[in-house]
Structures are given as structure tokens and as C-alpha cells.
Design a protein around this motif. Structure first.
Motif, PDB file in Angstrom:
ATOM      1  N   THR A 522     -12.934 -51.117 -83.142  1.00  0.00           N
ATOM      2  CA  THR A 522     -13.839 -50.104 -82.585  1.00  0.00           C
ATOM      3  C   THR A 522     -13.493 -49.930 -81.107  1.00  0.00           C
ATOM      4  O   THR A 522     -12.950 -50.842 -80.477  1.00  0.00           O
ATOM      5  CB  THR A 522     -15.316 -50.520 -82.718  1.00  0.00           C
ATOM      6  N   PRO A 523     -13.792 -48.774 -80.526  1.00  0.00           N
ATOM      7  CA  PRO A 523     -13.398 -48.514 -79.140  1.00  0.00           C
ATOM      8  C   PRO A 523     -14.070 -49.441 -78.137  1.00  0.00           C
ATOM      9  O   PRO A 523     -15.230 -49.831 -78.297  1.00  0.00           O
ATOM     10  CB  PRO A 523     -13.847 -47.067 -78.914  1.00  0.00           C
ATOM     11  N   ALA A 524     -13.333 -49.779 -77.085  1.00  0.00           N
ATOM     12  CA  ALA A 524     -13.853 -50.526 -75.944  1.00  0.00           C
ATOM     13  C   ALA A 524     -13.384 -49.820 -74.677  1.00  0.00           C
ATOM     14  O   ALA A 524     -12.296 -49.236 -74.649  1.00  0.00           O
ATOM     15  CB  ALA A 524     -13.361 -51.973 -75.966  1.00  0.00           C
ATOM     16  N   PRO A 525     -14.192 -49.848 -73.609  1.00  0.00           N
ATOM     17  CA  PRO A 525     -13.778 -49.154 -72.383  1.00  0.00           C
ATOM     18  C   PRO A 525     -12.591 -49.826 -71.714  1.00  0.00           C
ATOM     19  O   PRO A 525     -12.463 -51.051 -71.739  1.00  0.00           O
ATOM     20  CB  PRO A 525     -15.035 -49.229 -71.503  1.00  0.00           C
ATOM     21  N   VAL A 526     -11.723 -49.020 -71.121  1.00  0.00           N
ATOM     22  CA  VAL A 526     -10.619 -49.531 -70.317  1.00  0.00           C
ATOM     23  C   VAL A 526     -11.201 -50.006 -68.993  1.00  0.00           C
ATOM     24  O   VAL A 526     -11.890 -49.250 -68.299  1.00  0.00           O
ATOM     25  CB  VAL A 526      -9.554 -48.451 -70.089  1.00  0.00           C
ATOM     26  N   TRP A 805      -8.048 -40.513 -89.144  1.00  0.00           N
ATOM     27  CA  TRP A 805      -7.675 -40.746 -90.538  1.00  0.00           C
ATOM     28  C   TRP A 805      -6.215 -41.162 -90.609  1.00  0.00           C
ATOM     29  O   TRP A 805      -5.448 -40.963 -89.674  1.00  0.00           O
ATOM     30  CB  TRP A 805      -7.932 -39.512 -91.402  1.00  0.00           C
ATOM     31  N   GLY A 806      -5.836 -41.779 -91.745  1.00  0.00           N
ATOM     32  CA  GLY A 806      -4.466 -42.243 -91.937  1.00  0.00           C
ATOM     33  C   GLY A 806      -4.362 -43.751 -91.874  1.00  0.00           C
ATOM     34  O   GLY A 806      -5.290 -44.487 -92.238  1.00  0.00           O
ATOM     35  N   SER A 807      -3.231 -44.252 -91.392  1.00  0.00           N
ATOM     36  CA  SER A 807      -2.963 -45.685 -91.317  1.00  0.00           C
ATOM     37  C   SER A 807      -3.968 -46.376 -90.404  1.00  0.00           C
ATOM     38  O   SER A 807      -4.389 -45.822 -89.391  1.00  0.00           O
ATOM     39  CB  SER A 807      -1.546 -45.926 -90.800  1.00  0.00           C
ATOM     40  N   ASN A 808      -4.324 -47.624 -90.770  1.00  0.00           N
ATOM     41  CA  ASN A 808      -5.342 -48.347 -90.002  1.00  0.00           C
ATOM     42  C   ASN A 808      -5.067 -49.839 -89.974  1.00  0.00           C
ATOM     43  O   ASN A 808      -5.990 -50.646 -89.832  1.00  0.00           O
ATOM     44  CB  ASN A 808      -6.727 -48.075 -90.607  1.00  0.00           C
ATOM     45  N   ASP A 809      -3.794 -50.232 -90.082  1.00  0.00           N
ATOM     46  CA  ASP A 809      -3.445 -51.641 -90.168  1.00  0.00           C
ATOM     47  C   ASP A 809      -3.955 -52.451 -88.985  1.00  0.00           C
ATOM     48  O   ASP A 809      -4.249 -53.643 -89.117  1.00  0.00           O
ATOM     49  CB  ASP A 809      -1.920 -51.801 -90.258  1.00  0.00           C
ATOM     50  N   PHE A 810      -4.025 -51.831 -87.827  1.00  0.00           N
ATOM     51  CA  PHE A 810      -4.421 -52.544 -86.613  1.00  0.00           C
ATOM     52  C   PHE A 810      -5.759 -52.048 -86.054  1.00  0.00           C
ATOM     53  O   PHE A 810      -6.069 -52.262 -84.891  1.00  0.00           O
ATOM     54  CB  PHE A 810      -3.328 -52.407 -85.552  1.00  0.00           C
ATOM     55  N   GLY A 811      -6.531 -51.352 -86.885  1.00  0.00           N
ATOM     56  CA  GLY A 811      -7.810 -50.837 -86.428  1.00  0.00           C
ATOM     57  C   GLY A 811      -7.708 -49.589 -85.593  1.00  0.00           C
ATOM     58  O   GLY A 811      -8.653 -49.207 -84.901  1.00  0.00           O
ATOM     59  N   ALA A 825     -12.732 -39.531 -90.741  1.00  0.00           N
ATOM     60  CA  ALA A 825     -13.960 -40.322 -90.588  1.00  0.00           C
ATOM     61  C   ALA A 825     -14.242 -40.457 -89.097  1.00  0.00           C
ATOM     62  O   ALA A 825     -13.319 -40.504 -88.284  1.00  0.00           O
ATOM     63  CB  ALA A 825     -13.797 -41.701 -91.226  1.00  0.00           C
ATOM     64  N   PRO A 826     -15.521 -40.537 -88.713  1.00  0.00           N
ATOM     65  CA  PRO A 826     -15.832 -40.629 -87.281  1.00  0.00           C
ATOM     66  C   PRO A 826     -15.393 -41.956 -86.687  1.00  0.00           C
ATOM     67  O   PRO A 826     -15.452 -43.000 -87.348  1.00  0.00           O
ATOM     68  CB  PRO A 826     -17.352 -40.483 -87.246  1.00  0.00           C
ATOM     69  N   VAL A 827     -14.930 -41.920 -85.451  1.00  0.00           N
ATOM     70  CA  VAL A 827     -14.596 -43.131 -84.717  1.00  0.00           C
ATOM     71  C   VAL A 827     -15.893 -43.755 -84.239  1.00  0.00           C
ATOM     72  O   VAL A 827     -16.741 -43.082 -83.661  1.00  0.00           O
ATOM     73  CB  VAL A 827     -13.676 -42.808 -83.530  1.00  0.00           C
ATOM     74  N   LEU A 828     -16.056 -45.056 -84.481  1.00  0.00           N
ATOM     75  CA  LEU A 828     -17.330 -45.708 -84.236  1.00  0.00           C
ATOM     76  C   LEU A 828     -17.389 -46.336 -82.863  1.00  0.00           C
ATOM     77  O   LEU A 828     -16.434 -46.946 -82.406  1.00  0.00           O
ATOM     78  CB  LEU A 828     -17.569 -46.783 -85.294  1.00  0.00           C
ATOM     79  N   LEU A 829     -18.541 -46.194 -82.215  1.00  0.00           N
ATOM     80  CA  LEU A 829     -18.784 -46.898 -80.968  1.00  0.00           C
ATOM     81  C   LEU A 829     -18.835 -48.392 -81.220  1.00  0.00           C
ATOM     82  O   LEU A 829     -19.210 -48.831 -82.303  1.00  0.00           O
ATOM     83  CB  LEU A 829     -20.115 -46.444 -80.370  1.00  0.00           C
ATOM     84  N   PRO A 830     -18.487 -49.188 -80.208  1.00  0.00           N
ATOM     85  CA  PRO A 830     -18.558 -50.637 -80.397  1.00  0.00           C
ATOM     86  C   PRO A 830     -19.999 -51.104 -80.539  1.00  0.00           C
ATOM     87  O   PRO A 830     -20.918 -50.441 -80.121  1.00  0.00           O
ATOM     88  CB  PRO A 830     -17.920 -51.185 -79.116  1.00  0.00           C
TER      89      PRO A 830
END
Length: 830
Positions: A522-526, A805-811, A825-830
Motif C-alpha cells: 500500500t502507498p507510503a509517503p516519500v 491493474w496487471g502484475s503485482n508480484d511486489f505489491g 482496482a483502486p489503489v489503497l491508502l495505507p
């Protein structure tokens, strides 16, 4: 010798000039803008639909009266009130549907009688939308948000989602026409909503008012339930509904085949009737065909179907009128499903009875029971919820406990193992409310976010796919996004507030969160990065372009791609690339980078094995250098080992590796310096894939060249092209993004098109078949930005939502797991 007349003329000229200068000076003094004396705002943070008041007071040396005008970057402004030197206005925050996280600016302009103006901005932050109430039916779910709107998702054959259709929704959609809602209840095939004024709304499968034979009709949008006022709570069963009035009476309507309406009959009721003999009621619940009520003296009353002993009176006889459950006192909360019932005592204990072949009674056995017995090991419980064959209990420390059937992962413990006694749901805390569906579960956290897990055949988990989840995932998607970028195994996004987000593989610090050697699903801030306006992702490094024209880099530095001149030292947090200012665009290849300056020059650094830096050599460069011979450049793109640039005359220039014709010059000879791509004019944008290139012309057509083994050039063939060919059948294109072996195009009508390789679903359709011609990605409309990765894809909606969408081997899809997704699919907040 000076002539007397000439001297006299000079004297008069000097006098005239002096007068003019004095007048000009006086005029300049009179054009000084007004001065702000005071600025006030009633709040610096705003919830959805919250009203904030702004006031400004000013003075002006030459004007006794000022003119004021107001504008806002989001939300709604009311009518201002003015005096000669003061203005005040009320601003209303946007609702959840039009909302993105970040700052809002409310600006006032003050103008004097001479036209001199002063502008003063007020800023405030938008607070996230919070869910206040949630409920789960068999295959659909509901949430009431803090702005009074209702959102729904899941199965919809009877219109139970209330969006005017019968279409399945795997992500939340707003229920039509509802506002001011404080609570929701999901039945089997219908839905209820409670308005803040005590009225009730219903939609989905309901009794047909035009028939008197007990038949049902599908109501696709909410309508008010007649005759109900002063209501404080709702409950929904299979075909019946309950409402609790503020005078402690209970009202019921709908199906009555098992006596679940409690009126002593089995007659269905189109309009609500009062359940006789019930007063002082403080809580209600509806099972499939039975009903429950808690009285203010702590006693529990039940009626309706009792085939499994779910009424708890020690028998298996149904009752069409309420009866008191013997042996239970001090009850505070209840929940019932198809064939079992739970009750919570005021002392925090839990009691259960009814059917038990899934272990849902939590007593360590699978034996049914017609009388209440205490669930061992549970204390401090404040609420319970039931699914078809599983049960949930919320503890006063915010933890959640589950037991019973687990065939679809509805217990949330990461297994499919049935549990005969309660187990804690791992990874969840600070929970405030719970709901159980058929074989799925929901939890509301104290930050207003929702988690869901279990069966998802109809999208009832609301995360944009139909795959089951064995552990809790967050419901809402990442919103407020303006730009995206992706590469092989990680992804980047920019928010409206200038924050940069990263997710996926993090082997060398490419996520910029201060860590490495891990991955994030899931996304994290830089860390430490603000003011971002664009991002670009390399193989294992990343870039961000800030609004001050600087470029920031982090991740791998093996080839000098961080541009800081250092030895190959990786960096896990962002830092500026030295010497780069005034930059307007950034592009990253596998191990090299390009930056476009506002003077039309191009700068490059990093790997240069194939001449991709364009300086006529092949040694790598650890600091940026100007690409010689290129001026008037308006756009750049970087492929794996080749580079592209568009000049302001509409021509395209290419350099670097050319093994498969990706430079488009009719050869397969690599070029260390830029060469013009022949036959292309009027080009406005370019995108470089792994071994192919794309160009967008100002007439909306798209052209491609290079490798075509997967049909990524979109010309209906798999033939390699050494010079540009037009992508077939695609017009009105406004943006293009080339991945490793697939391509995305955005049309000016907001639709998304894809073609090329599809082995991991990167084309966004329910197949793995490659496409040699563009095809529209279903369900993707109102798209504003796109990015194609190695084998996955990203899209940003005009509403700021982010899809993957597509490959997701590494999240890299950011959806909380590592399973591929063949549809967006929607990208989920952390």
C-alpha cells in the motif's frame, strides 16, 4: 555664447518637466494598494460541509471605500457582507464526493477607487471523509459518511445499492438523492437509511404498493417510508424491517411469513405497524426471519422464526408475538442472523444460542442450543455482529474477536480454519463499530476508515476486485492524485497537496521512506518531500520534480542515476540533484535520466552504455550535463536505453540503443547523438517503451515504431517497424504511455484504450490474451492521467482517484496484497 531666447526656452522646459515629475510622483503615491489591517478565519481545518467564516479589514490612504471580491479553490462561497473597509464571507467545505485531501485557498482581493489592488490568501486543510455507520447484507454493504451521504457496494440485482441501476459495484458508489443520513442498515436484498430528522428511507426489493398479493418490486433509488417520524434506530432482515421510535415503541413492515413483524399474524405489511406490547425499547435487531428487542430494564424480547432455536426460549416453536427470553437480564446489545443470536450483557459478557454447525456459538462445540449460554473467554465486550455461520465481538480496548465458519476467510486471521472459540483478528485496533455479512466482515476504525475481509464474489468488500480476502483491507481508494509513474516493480503518485507517495518493491530504497530491502503493498509517503508536481520511476530509483524547478532523486545509484556525483551509494530518502534549476519535466529510463529546462535545453545523466545520454560518448555520467545540439525542446521521454525529445517545431529526435528500430530512423544502428525521426511532424508528446517508441500528433493520431512482438505498436500486426506507423483506428488521443510491451492511450473524451502484451492482465480486461489493436478498457471513464509499467498499468480519474491493474508480484498495484488483477482496482491508502 548662449542665445538669450534659447536660455529662456530651456528655463521654461525645465519648469514644465519639474511640474510633470511632481505630478507623476503624486500619482504614484496615490496608486499605492490598500493595506490589510486584520485577517481572520474561524477555523484552519474543515470537515465535509463544515462552514468557515473569513473576514478581512483594510485601510487605504486615498480611498474611503474599498471593493472586495472573494474566490475559493474548492468548496462553496456564500454572499459576502461589506462595509467601507471590511468584508466577511462564509465558505462551505466540499462534500465527500467532490473532495480530495489537501489544502484549500480562499482568496480575497481588495481594490481602491484608483484601481490599485491587494490580494490576501487564507488557507485551511480539508479533513478526510469519515464513515459514521456501516452495515453489511448478504452480498452488499452500506456506509453513511460524515457529510450525510450514503455509499454502497457489492451485489445489486434488486437495486439494493440505490444508484438507479442493477449493476454490481466492486467499489463504493453514492446512493442517489440522500443527504443528512446518520445510520444505515442492509437487509438481504433491500437497504434502509435513517435521516437526522427521524425519517426513514428504503430501496431495493420491497413490497409492491400496486399489488395486494404480497408480491415484491425492485426500487432502484431511495423513497421515504410513509408514516415514520422520530425514529432513532433501524434493523433489516430478509424481507422485513424494524424501526425504533424515540418513545420506545417498535414499528415493523414487510414480509411476515414467520411472524417476524410481531403483530400476531403472518400477513405481510406494506406500511409500518406498531409491534403490540413493546414499550421502553432501547435496541433492536433483525435476523433473517426473526426479530429482537432490548427493553430499558435489560430484558430481551424475541419473535418470529424459531426453527433453529434462535429465539432462545428453550423451544423450536416460532412465535408471532414478542416473548421474553428467560434467564437473561442486564442485556445491553444484540445481533441475530439466519439461525443464531448473540447478546451482550452490561457486564461485557457475551451469550449465544441457536444453530451451531459452523461453530458460530463459540462454545467449543458444533452442537445447536435453544437457550442462551455464555461464550467462554470473552470479557469487556461492547458490541456483537453475526454472519451466516460466523460471529464477531468488539472489545472495549478496540480489538475484534471472531469465531465460527471461516471458509471464505471471514474471521480475518489469514486462514480458512473454522474456529469453535473466539480468536483475535490480527492487525486491527481502535475499532468503533462492526458488521457481519453472509461470509464477510466489516470494521469501522476511529479514524473513520473501513476495513473489510472474507467473501468477495460480488465485490462486497468494496476494494475494486472480486477476489476473497483472508485478512482485513482498507475500503477507500487513494484520492486527490494528480500524477503517476511506474516501472517494473514500484509505483509513484503525486497528491494535490504536493506530497509524493510510493509503493511496491523497495530493494534499494526506491520508495524513499528511509528503508530498503523490503516491499510495500500500500502507498507510503516519500520522506521529506513537498511541493511535488511530477514523478518518474526508474528500475530501482525514483525522481520527483518540485514546483520550484528542482529535481529530487532517491534509490539506486549504481550508474550515477541520482546525479549527485557520488560513488555508487544508494539513498533511501530524497535529495536534490545538484545544479538542476528551472526544470519543467523529468523522465527516467532503466538506469539513466533526462530533465527538460524552461529554456528548452535537455540535461542527462546516469548509464550511457548505448549512448542514451546523447553527448556523443558512452561513459556514464554521475552529474547532469547538457545534451549538445538540442534546443527548443518541449517534451522528453526515456526508454530502457534510448531517449526521445520533441522540439517546438513538432519534430522528434532520438538517440541511444536501436537494436529493434526504436529510434525510428529506418536503421538498427545505435546513435550517440540525437537524430531526427523522419516523416514525423506536428508531434506534441512522446513516450518510450522498453524497445519501442510512441508519438502523439496535434491531430490526435498516434504513431509507433520499434519492437512489435506483442502487438504494442497497435497496427494489427507483430511486424517490427523501423519507421513510424499509425496506430490503427484510434483518434482524438490526448495522452500516451508505453510500457515494456504494452501501451495505453487516453482519448479526449476521458476513455482509456490499451493494446499489446497482456500476460498479467495489464490491458485491464478479464483475459490474458494480447491485443494487436487498441481496445477500450471497460469501466474506465473520466480518466485524467495514465502510466504503463513493465507489466502493470495505472490511471488517475478526474476526481483524483487512482486505479491499478496487471502484475503485482511486489505489491506495485498498491491494493494491499501481491495477487495480480486483470481489471482496474483502486489503489489503497495505507
Amino acid at each position: 555664447m548662449n542665445h538669450p531666447l534659447l536660455a529662456q526656452q530651456h528655463k521654461g522646459l525645465f519648469a514644465t518637466l519639474a511640474v510633470l515629475l511632481l505630478a507623476a510622483a503624486a500619482g504614484c503615491g496615490g496608486n499605492e494598494p490598500p493595506t490589510r489591517v486584520e485577517g481572520m478565519q474561524s477555523a484552519t481545518r474543515a470537515q465535509p460541509l463544515e462552514t468557515v467564516t473569513f473576514r478581512v479589514t483594510a485601510k487605504d490612504a486615498e480611498s474611503s471605500s474599498l471593493r472586495f471580491s472573494w474566490e475559493a479553490s474548492a468548496g462553496t462561497l456564500g454572499d459576502p457582507s461589506h462595509t467601507a473597509t471590511t468584508s466577511e464571507i462564509a465558505w462551505t467545505a466540499p462534500p465527500c464526493a467532490a473532495r480530495a485531501a489537501g489544502e484549500v485557498t480562499v482568496t480575497v482581493t481588495l481594490q481602491d477607487e484608483e484601481g490599485s489592488a491587494l490580494t490576501h490568501p487564507f488557507t485551511l486543510s480539508l479533513q478526510p471523509c469519515r464513515a459514521l455507520s456501516l452495515s453489511s447484507g448478504v452480498d452488499h454493504a452500506l456506509a453513511a459518511l460524515s457529510d450525510g451521504t450514503v455509499w454502497s457496494w457489492g451485489a445489486n440485482p434488486n437495486g439494493q445499492l440505490g444508484d438507479g441501476s442493477t449493476r454490481l459495484r466492486s467499489t463504493p458508489v453514492q446512493v442517489s438523492g440522500l443527504s443528512g443520513i446518520t445510520a444505515v442498515e442492509a437487509g438481504e436484498f433491500h437497504s434502509l437509511a435513517l435521516h437526522k430528522e427521524g425519517t426513514v428511507w428504503i430501496w431495493g426489493s420491497i413490497l409492491d404498493s400496486q399489488e395486494d398479493n404480497g408480491s415484491y418490486t425492485d426500487q432502484l433509488t431511495p423513497i421515504p417510508v410513509p408514516g415514520l417520524t422520530g425514529m432513532t434506530a433501524l434493523a433489516a432482515g430478509y424481507e422485513h424491517s424494524l424501526a425504533l421510535r424515540n418513545d420506545g415503541t417498535v414499528w415493523a413492515w414487510g414480509g411476515n411469513s414467520s411472524g417476524q413483524l410481531g403483530d400476531g399474524t403472518h400477513t405481510a405489511r406494506l406500511r409500518p405497524i406498531q409491534v403490540p406490547g413493546l414499550t421502553g425499547i432501547v435496541a433492536i435487531s433483525a435476523g433473517t426471519n426473526h426479530s429482537l428487542a432490548v427493553r430499558n430494564d435489560g430484558t430481551l424480547w424475541a419473535w418470529g422464526n424459531n426453527a433453529s432455536g434462535q429465539l432462545g426460549d428453550g423451544s423450536y416453536t416460532s412465535h408471532p408475538t414478542p416473548l421474553q427470553i428467560p434467564g437473561l437480564t442486564g442485556i445491553a446489545a444484540i445481533a441475530g442472523d439466519d439461525s443464531h443470536t448473540l447478546a451482550v450483557g452490561k457486564d461485557g459478557t457475551v451469550w449465544s444460542w441457536g444453530q451451531n454447525f459452523g461453530g458460530q456459538l463459540g462454545d467449543g462445540s458444533d452442537s445447536a442450543r435453544a437457550s442462551p449460554a455464555r461464550v467462554p473467554g470473552l470479557t469487556g465486550i461492547t458490541a456483537v455482529a453475526t454472519g451466516f455461520l460466523h460471529s464477531l465481538a468488539l472489545r472495549n480496548d478496540g480489538t475484534l474477536w471472531a469465531w465460527g465458519d471461516n471458509a471464505k476467510g471471514q474471521l480475518g486471521d489469514g486462514t480458512l480454519t473454522e474456529r469453535l472459540t473466539p480468536v483475535q483478528v490480527p492487525g486491527l485496533s481502535s475499532i468503533t463499530a462492526i458488521a457481519g455479512g453472509y461470509k464477510q466482515s466489516l470494521a469501522l476504525l476511529n479514524d473513520g476508515t473501513v476495513r473489510a475481509w472474507g467473501q468477495n464474489s460480488f465485490g462486497q468488500l468494496g476494494h475494486g476486485a472480486t477476489t476473497h480476502r483472508f485478512t482485513p483491507i482498507r475500503l477507500a481508494g487513494l484520492t486527490g492524485i494528480t500524477a503517476v509513474a511506474t516501472n517494473i516493480s514500484h509505483s509513484l503518485a503525486v497528491g494535490t497537496d504536493g506530497a509524493a507517495w510510493a509503493w511496491g518493491f523497495n530493494s534499494l530504497g526506491e520508495l524513499g521512506d528511509g528503508t530498503s530491502g523490503n516491499e510495500r503493498d500500500t502507498p507510503a509517503p516519500v520522506s521529506g518531500l513537498t511541493g511535488s508536481i511530477a514523478v518518474s520511476a526508474g528500475y530501482s530509483h525514483s525522481y520527483a520534480l518540485r514546483n520550484d524547478g528542482t529535481v529530487w532523486a532517491w534509490g539506486s545509484n549504481h550508474f550515477g542515476q541520482l546525479g549527485d556525483g557520488s560513488t555508487p551509494i544508494n539513498r533511501t530518502t530524497s535529495a536534490p540533484v545538484p545544479g538542476l534549476t528551472g526544470m519543467t519535466a523529468i523522465a527516467s529510463g532503466t538506469f539513466h535520466a533526462l530533465a527538460l529546462r524552461d529554456d528548452g535545453t535537455v540535461w542527462s545523466w546516469g548509464d550511457n552504455l548505448d549512448g542514451q545520454l546523447g553527448d556523443g560518448t558512452t561513459p556514464q555520467r554521475r552529474t547532469p550535463m547538457q545534451v549538445p545540439g538540442l534546443t527548443g525542446v518541449t517534451a522528453v521521454a526515456a526508454g530502457s536505453r534510448h531517449s526521445l525529445a520533441v522540439r517546438n517545431d513538432g519534430t522528434v529526435w532520438a538517440w541511444g540503443r536501436n537494436s529493434l528500430g526504436q529510434l525510428g530512423d529506418g536503421t538498427t544502428t545505435s546513435r550517440r547523438s540525437p537524430v531526427q525521426v523522419p516523416g514525423l511532424t506536428g508531434v506534441t508528446a512522446v513516450s518510450a517503451g522498453l524497445l519501442f517508441s510512441m508519438a502523439l500528433r496535434n491531430d490526435g493520431t498516434l504513431w509507433g515504431w520499434g519492437n512489435n512482438s506483442s502487438g504494442q505498436l497497435g497496427d494489427g500486426s507483430t511486424a517490427q517497424r523501423l519507421t513510424p506507423v499509425q496506430v490503427s483506428g484510434l483518434m482524438g488521443v490526448s495522452a500516451v504511455s508505453a510500457g515494456a510491451s504494452h501501451c495505453l492511450a487516453l482519448r479526449n473524451d476521458g476513455t482509456l484504450w490499451a493494446w499489446g502484451r497482456n500476460g498479467t492482465g495489464q490491458l485491464g480486461e478479464e483475459s490474458s490474451t494480447r491485443r494487436l489493436l487498441p481496445a477500450q478498457v471497460a469501466g474506465m471513464a473520466g480518466i485524467a492521467a495514465i502510466a504503463a509499467g513493465d507489466a502493470h498499468s495505472l490511471a488517475v480519474g478526474k476526481d483524483g482517484t487512482l486505479w491499478a491493474w496487471g502484475s503485482n508480484d511486489f505489491g506495485q498495484l498498491g491494493d494491499g496484497n501481491s495477487a495480480p488483477s486483470k481489471t482496474p482496482a483502486p489503489v489503497l491508502l495505507p
